[in-house]
Motif scaffolding. Sequence first.
Motif, short mmCIF file in Angstrom:
data_model
loop_
_atom_site.label_atom_id
_atom_site.label_comp_id
_atom_site.label_asym_id
_atom_site.label_seq_id
_atom_site.Cartn_x
_atom_site.Cartn_y
_atom_site.Cartn_z
N GLY A 1 0.80 -1.21 0.00
CA GLY A 1 0.00 0.00 0.00
C GLY A 1 0.84 1.27 0.00
N LEU A 2 1.87 1.29 0.84
CA LEU A 2 2.68 2.51 0.97
C LEU A 2 3.59 2.73 -0.24
N ASN A 3 3.99 1.63 -0.89
CA ASN A 3 4.89 1.79 -2.04
C ASN A 3 4.20 2.49 -3.21
N LEU A 4 2.88 2.54 -3.17
CA LEU A 4 2.15 3.28 -4.20
C LEU A 4 2.22 4.78 -3.97
N LEU A 5 2.58 5.17 -2.74
CA LEU A 5 2.54 6.59 -2.38
C LEU A 5 3.90 7.14 -1.98
N LEU A 6 4.77 6.26 -1.46
CA LEU A 6 6.02 6.72 -0.87
C LEU A 6 7.22 6.09 -1.57
N PRO A 7 8.42 6.62 -1.37
CA PRO A 7 9.62 5.97 -1.90
C PRO A 7 9.77 4.56 -1.36
N LEU A 8 10.40 3.67 -2.14
CA LEU A 8 10.53 2.27 -1.77
C LEU A 8 11.20 2.11 -0.41
N GLU A 9 12.25 2.86 -0.16
CA GLU A 9 12.98 2.71 1.10
C GLU A 9 12.10 3.01 2.31
N LEU A 10 11.27 4.02 2.21
CA LEU A 10 10.39 4.36 3.32
C LEU A 10 9.30 3.32 3.49
N ALA A 11 8.79 2.79 2.38
CA ALA A 11 7.78 1.74 2.44
C ALA A 11 8.35 0.48 3.09
N VAL A 12 9.60 0.15 2.77
CA VAL A 12 10.25 -1.01 3.39
C VAL A 12 10.40 -0.80 4.88
N PHE A 13 10.89 0.37 5.28
CA PHE A 13 11.11 0.66 6.69
C PHE A 13 9.80 0.56 7.48
N LEU A 14 8.74 1.16 6.96
CA LEU A 14 7.46 1.14 7.67
C LEU A 14 6.85 -0.25 7.69
N SER A 15 7.10 -1.05 6.65
CA SER A 15 6.61 -2.44 6.67
C SER A 15 7.34 -3.24 7.74
N MET A 16 8.63 -2.98 7.91
CA MET A 16 9.38 -3.63 8.99
C MET A 16 8.82 -3.23 10.36
N MET A 17 8.52 -1.94 10.53
CA MET A 17 7.97 -1.47 11.80
C MET A 17 6.60 -2.10 12.06
N ALA A 18 5.84 -2.31 11.00
CA ALA A 18 4.53 -2.94 11.16
C ALA A 18 4.67 -4.36 11.70
N THR A 19 5.67 -5.10 11.21
CA THR A 19 5.86 -6.46 11.73
C THR A 19 6.35 -6.44 13.17
N LEU B 1 18.41 -4.76 12.62
CA LEU B 1 17.37 -4.05 11.90
C LEU B 1 17.94 -3.29 10.70
N GLY B 2 19.11 -2.71 10.89
CA GLY B 2 19.73 -1.98 9.79
C GLY B 2 20.09 -2.88 8.62
N THR B 3 20.64 -4.05 8.92
CA THR B 3 21.03 -4.97 7.85
C THR B 3 19.80 -5.55 7.15
N LYS B 4 18.74 -5.85 7.91
CA LYS B 4 17.51 -6.32 7.28
C LYS B 4 16.92 -5.25 6.36
N PHE B 5 16.97 -4.00 6.81
CA PHE B 5 16.45 -2.92 5.96
C PHE B 5 17.26 -2.80 4.67
N LEU B 6 18.58 -2.82 4.78
CA LEU B 6 19.43 -2.70 3.60
C LEU B 6 19.21 -3.86 2.64
N ALA B 7 18.98 -5.05 3.20
CA ALA B 7 18.74 -6.21 2.34
C ALA B 7 17.39 -6.10 1.63
N LEU B 8 16.34 -5.78 2.39
CA LEU B 8 15.01 -5.74 1.80
C LEU B 8 14.88 -4.65 0.74
N GLN B 9 15.47 -3.49 0.99
CA GLN B 9 15.33 -2.42 0.00
C GLN B 9 16.16 -2.67 -1.25
#
Length: 250
Positions: free
Chosen positions: A55-73, A122-130
Amino acid sequence: MKEQINLFLTAVMFYSRIPVPRSLPFSNERLNRATRYLPLIGWLIGGIGAGVFYGLNLLLPLELAVFLSMMATVFATGAFHEDGFADFCDGFGGGYTREKIFTIMKDSRIGTYGTVGILGMLGTKFLALQSFPAALIPLTLIAGHAFSRLMPVVIIFTSWYSREDELSKTKPIGKKGKNSDLILAIIFAMVPMALLPWQFMAVVLPAALLVTYVFKKYIERKIGGYTGDCLGALQQMIELLFYLCLLAVL
């Protein structure tokens, strides 16, 4: 069928912050059997992350959508596994004896080892996912969360629960159930991976088993078995390993 639903809801209640009916019956035996659904909880938590990302990737940059999806989990589990990983880092990083490790892990405060460990994780997971193509991230989240929850179940079935004081007031923890519970956990963990490249399976399975074996031997040598914090730490390690292995074969 009703009993299986109750077992699943028990897993949801214990391993996430998702509300369940207050009338749900609970017992340690049910919690032990509920470990069969731990990878299925991964579907649920990963699915929440995947939905937020989509949902967020439709509105926000990919990196921010990844970060917020991680926070959601993280919010969906109440940082259940992340807390275990931080406690594990503090306890095993700062404790030189079994008793000292338990004392540190029971401390509600986070120390230097835990802070550095969880930030690095968390930082390494973010870098990997994005680094993944956007179209692959939702499936990666679901499969990664499901598979990473299998290895703690393997530890439960191949090691033993270790406590400094069996009478201490701690949370209940799932322990070994029937062999059929392990088989079902394996099935739930492997199904989402069928949609990923077959080369990935040949890399991540031996890598995860090796990490789990070394981890098991390490905690048994240090404290004589596993604790809830150890299981949470292993889940975090295998989740990160999952993302790194998938990146390696793409």
